[in-house]
Design a protein around this motif. Sequence first.
Motif, PDB file in Angstrom:
ATOM      1  N   LEU A 155     -14.710  55.769 -23.302  1.00  0.00           N
ATOM      2  CA  LEU A 155     -15.558  54.690 -23.693  1.00  0.00           C
ATOM      3  C   LEU A 155     -16.712  55.344 -24.870  1.00  0.00           C
ATOM      4  N   ASP A 156     -16.886  56.625 -24.743  1.00  0.00           N
ATOM      5  CA  ASP A 156     -17.635  56.949 -25.915  1.00  0.00           C
ATOM      6  C   ASP A 156     -16.836  57.047 -27.096  1.00  0.00           C
ATOM      7  N   GLN A 157     -15.590  57.253 -27.135  1.00  0.00           N
ATOM      8  CA  GLN A 157     -14.720  57.184 -28.356  1.00  0.00           C
ATOM      9  C   GLN A 157     -14.814  55.578 -28.828  1.00  0.00           C
ATOM     10  N   VAL A 158     -14.610  54.883 -27.921  1.00  0.00           N
ATOM     11  CA  VAL A 158     -14.476  53.462 -28.186  1.00  0.00           C
ATOM     12  C   VAL A 158     -15.805  52.941 -29.011  1.00  0.00           C
ATOM     13  N   ARG A 159     -17.016  53.514 -28.580  1.00  0.00           N
ATOM     14  CA  ARG A 159     -18.272  53.143 -28.908  1.00  0.00           C
ATOM     15  C   ARG A 159     -18.504  53.606 -30.195  1.00  0.00           C
ATOM     16  N   ALA A 160     -18.063  54.729 -30.600  1.00  0.00           N
ATOM     17  CA  ALA A 160     -18.098  55.641 -31.811  1.00  0.00           C
ATOM     18  C   ALA A 160     -17.274  54.950 -33.056  1.00  0.00           C
ATOM     19  N   SER A 161     -16.347  54.397 -32.561  1.00  0.00           N
ATOM     20  CA  SER A 161     -15.251  53.967 -33.194  1.00  0.00           C
ATOM     21  C   SER A 161     -15.491  52.554 -34.141  1.00  0.00           C
ATOM     22  N   ILE A 162     -16.571  51.847 -33.459  1.00  0.00           N
ATOM     23  CA  ILE A 162     -16.616  50.654 -33.865  1.00  0.00           C
ATOM     24  C   ILE A 162     -17.533  50.509 -35.204  1.00  0.00           C
ATOM     25  N   THR A 163     -17.251  49.951 -36.046  1.00  0.00           N
ATOM     26  CA  THR A 163     -17.999  49.905 -37.370  1.00  0.00           C
ATOM     27  C   THR A 163     -18.226  48.260 -37.853  1.00  0.00           C
ATOM     28  N   PRO A 164     -18.884  47.993 -38.846  1.00  0.00           N
ATOM     29  CA  PRO A 164     -19.411  46.665 -39.288  1.00  0.00           C
ATOM     30  C   PRO A 164     -17.857  46.060 -39.867  1.00  0.00           C
ATOM     31  N   ASN A 165     -16.849  46.936 -39.808  1.00  0.00           N
ATOM     32  CA  ASN A 165     -15.529  46.265 -40.509  1.00  0.00           C
ATOM     33  C   ASN A 165     -14.494  45.959 -39.133  1.00  0.00           C
ATOM     34  N   THR A 166     -14.952  46.484 -37.966  1.00  0.00           N
ATOM     35  CA  THR A 166     -14.153  46.138 -36.787  1.00  0.00           C
ATOM     36  C   THR A 166     -14.179  44.762 -36.379  1.00  0.00           C
ATOM     37  N   VAL A 167     -12.793  44.058 -36.176  1.00  0.00           N
ATOM     38  CA  VAL A 167     -12.908  42.665 -35.876  1.00  0.00           C
ATOM     39  C   VAL A 167     -12.324  42.409 -34.425  1.00  0.00           C
ATOM     40  N   ALA A 168     -11.780  43.361 -33.782  1.00  0.00           N
ATOM     41  CA  ALA A 168     -11.146  43.059 -32.633  1.00  0.00           C
ATOM     42  C   ALA A 168     -10.769  44.637 -31.845  1.00  0.00           C
ATOM     43  N   ILE A 169     -10.587  44.297 -30.652  1.00  0.00           N
ATOM     44  CA  ILE A 169     -10.227  45.481 -29.635  1.00  0.00           C
ATOM     45  C   ILE A 169      -8.941  44.922 -28.674  1.00  0.00           C
ATOM     46  N   VAL A 170      -8.010  45.925 -28.769  1.00  0.00           N
ATOM     47  CA  VAL A 170      -6.999  45.551 -27.885  1.00  0.00           C
ATOM     48  C   VAL A 170      -7.231  46.174 -26.482  1.00  0.00           C
ATOM     49  N   TYR A 171      -6.986  45.611 -25.389  1.00  0.00           N
ATOM     50  CA  TYR A 171      -7.263  45.784 -24.008  1.00  0.00           C
ATOM     51  C   TYR A 171      -6.147  45.451 -23.229  1.00  0.00           C
ATOM     52  N   ASN A 172      -5.518  46.661 -22.530  1.00  0.00           N
ATOM     53  CA  ASN A 172      -4.487  46.779 -21.757  1.00  0.00           C
ATOM     54  C   ASN A 172      -4.665  47.155 -20.507  1.00  0.00           C
ATOM     55  N   ASP A 173      -5.549  46.366 -19.626  1.00  0.00           N
ATOM     56  CA  ASP A 173      -5.679  46.832 -18.256  1.00  0.00           C
ATOM     57  C   ASP A 173      -4.539  46.750 -17.596  1.00  0.00           C
ATOM     58  N   LEU A 174      -4.085  47.679 -16.520  1.00  0.00           N
ATOM     59  CA  LEU A 174      -2.721  47.730 -16.021  1.00  0.00           C
ATOM     60  C   LEU A 174      -1.862  48.023 -17.111  1.00  0.00           C
ATOM     61  N   GLN A 175      -1.846  49.536 -17.619  1.00  0.00           N
ATOM     62  CA  GLN A 175      -1.569  50.027 -18.921  1.00  0.00           C
ATOM     63  C   GLN A 175      -0.057  50.402 -18.929  1.00  0.00           C
ATOM     64  N   ASN A 176       0.801  49.892 -19.963  1.00  0.00           N
ATOM     65  CA  ASN A 176       1.850  50.666 -20.323  1.00  0.00           C
ATOM     66  C   ASN A 176       1.643  51.563 -21.672  1.00  0.00           C
ATOM     67  N   PRO A 177       1.858  52.651 -21.290  1.00  0.00           N
ATOM     68  CA  PRO A 177       2.780  53.609 -20.578  1.00  0.00           C
ATOM     69  C   PRO A 177       2.195  54.224 -19.295  1.00  0.00           C
ATOM     70  N   ILE A 178       0.873  54.281 -19.352  1.00  0.00           N
ATOM     71  CA  ILE A 178       0.150  55.310 -18.597  1.00  0.00           C
ATOM     72  C   ILE A 178      -0.310  54.498 -17.113  1.00  0.00           C
ATOM     73  N   SER A 179      -0.126  53.317 -16.747  1.00  0.00           N
ATOM     74  CA  SER A 179      -0.573  52.654 -15.407  1.00  0.00           C
ATOM     75  C   SER A 179      -2.050  52.950 -15.281  1.00  0.00           C
ATOM     76  N   ALA A 180      -2.868  53.090 -16.366  1.00  0.00           N
ATOM     77  CA  ALA A 180      -4.354  52.965 -16.025  1.00  0.00           C
ATOM     78  C   ALA A 180      -4.911  51.715 -15.650  1.00  0.00           C
ATOM     79  N   GLU A 181      -5.938  51.781 -14.819  1.00  0.00           N
ATOM     80  CA  GLU A 181      -6.487  50.442 -14.089  1.00  0.00           C
ATOM     81  C   GLU A 181      -7.860  50.594 -14.550  1.00  0.00           C
ATOM     82  N   SER A 182      -8.327  49.552 -14.977  1.00  0.00           N
ATOM     83  CA  SER A 182      -9.784  49.738 -15.228  1.00  0.00           C
ATOM     84  C   SER A 182     -10.716  49.570 -14.003  1.00  0.00           C
ATOM     85  N   THR A 183     -11.650  50.123 -13.700  1.00  0.00           N
ATOM     86  CA  THR A 183     -12.817  49.874 -12.637  1.00  0.00           C
ATOM     87  C   THR A 183     -13.460  48.757 -13.427  1.00  0.00           C
TER      88      THR A 183
END
Length: 399
Positions: A155-183
């Motif tokens: 999340l720190d990286q996400v936060r640090a990567s947002i700029t005034p030029n950012t319009v969207a974030i792709v979010y894949n909970d239950l993730q391919n390929p790593i099967s990550a699941e958000s709390t």
Amino acid sequence: MQRLAHRLERLGTETAFRVAQAAAAWSAKGNRVYPFHLGDINIPTAPHIVEAMNAAIADGRTGYCPGPGIPLLREALADDLGSRRGIDLSPDNVVVMTGGKPVIGKFLQAVMDPGQEVLYPNPGYPIYESQIDYLGGRAVPYRYLPTDDGFAIDLDQVRASITPNTVAIVYNDLQNPISAESTAAEREAIAQLAIEHDLWVLSDEAYFEARYEGVSQSIASLPGMAARTVILYTFSKKFAMTGSRLGCAVAPVELAHAFGTLNTNDESCTTHYVQWAGVEALRGTQEPVRQMLDVLRERRDAACDAVNAIPGMHVAVPHSTFYLFPDVTDTMARMGLTDVAEFATAALQHTGVSFCTREHFGRRQPGEERQYIRLAYSGIDLPDITEGLGRLREWIEAA
Ligand code: PMP
């Protein structure tokens, strides 16, 4: 002299097909192959859905239909997806598409201008990066960090990567390929950032119902999120309909209109009679869905046990998707290997076990040191899972 458009140089692909080619070539030479590279399901579409498709053809539902989808399917989707996610949906929020994949490109075409930035998971489904690049955007990756029971978004990286030029974030909970699941906290943090920075969210929910324990939650159901979230939904996984090409986007009405117009431009409509099969899939018996999940759960358990018996490898048991994403750095070190592609080729040639690696899921990020592979268990039967991974273990033990 004729030439191809420059933009084609930016178009990526699912490079996993090269793994399939290598596996097919190895098999054609008379070798046994264990197909852990397939993201497909080796279970046929349930008979009642096939019958509905055939009946629709026999009834003459073979002509054009509305670009955003037939009204009955949009209504069935609004009911089903809305009730499972606890959100209020009308058919006007639903635009039928030829699978879940087209939602990615159409979302980006509708919300991103060239030069704008979109955050996306990496490793992740490779089409996000490909389409952002192709459409002239700036693809900004975010990573996952290993935890005791899987992976968590940095999340720190996400936060640090947002700029005034950012319009969207792709979010894949239950993730391919790593099967990550958000709390819940992680999902809320992503939602909070989207609201704070006024971003669109593409919530890729391809595996929302490919879940063995627990209950899936959609980021669209969090306060303030429905107005900025597009859900990618697909029949592919839940109903074993990968080749029928049926899915939809769920979006705020104005954006849904834009998707309908993009459909009209691109394919006129999604295959008419397949949409009738979709109505039956949603409204008919759900018993085949339960049975398939039982089969996949058994495969998951067998695959996890087998992977955890391999020297140097460990996976936590994922609650969803069809994928295991073990760290193979120590295993490779044991074998004197540093290149994960070389490891994959050697594994195929010594054991017949075929799999994708981290390299198939987006450009490697600076500072990545660990090596990972992806084992998919949706396209391989239980006895072959045990036999194939047993061979992999014996080969590694002997090294
Ligand atoms: N998103 C993710 C995360 C996927 O894994 C897939 C398919 N493997 C899709 C979208 C696309 O699904 P479909 O086959 O329905 O286009």
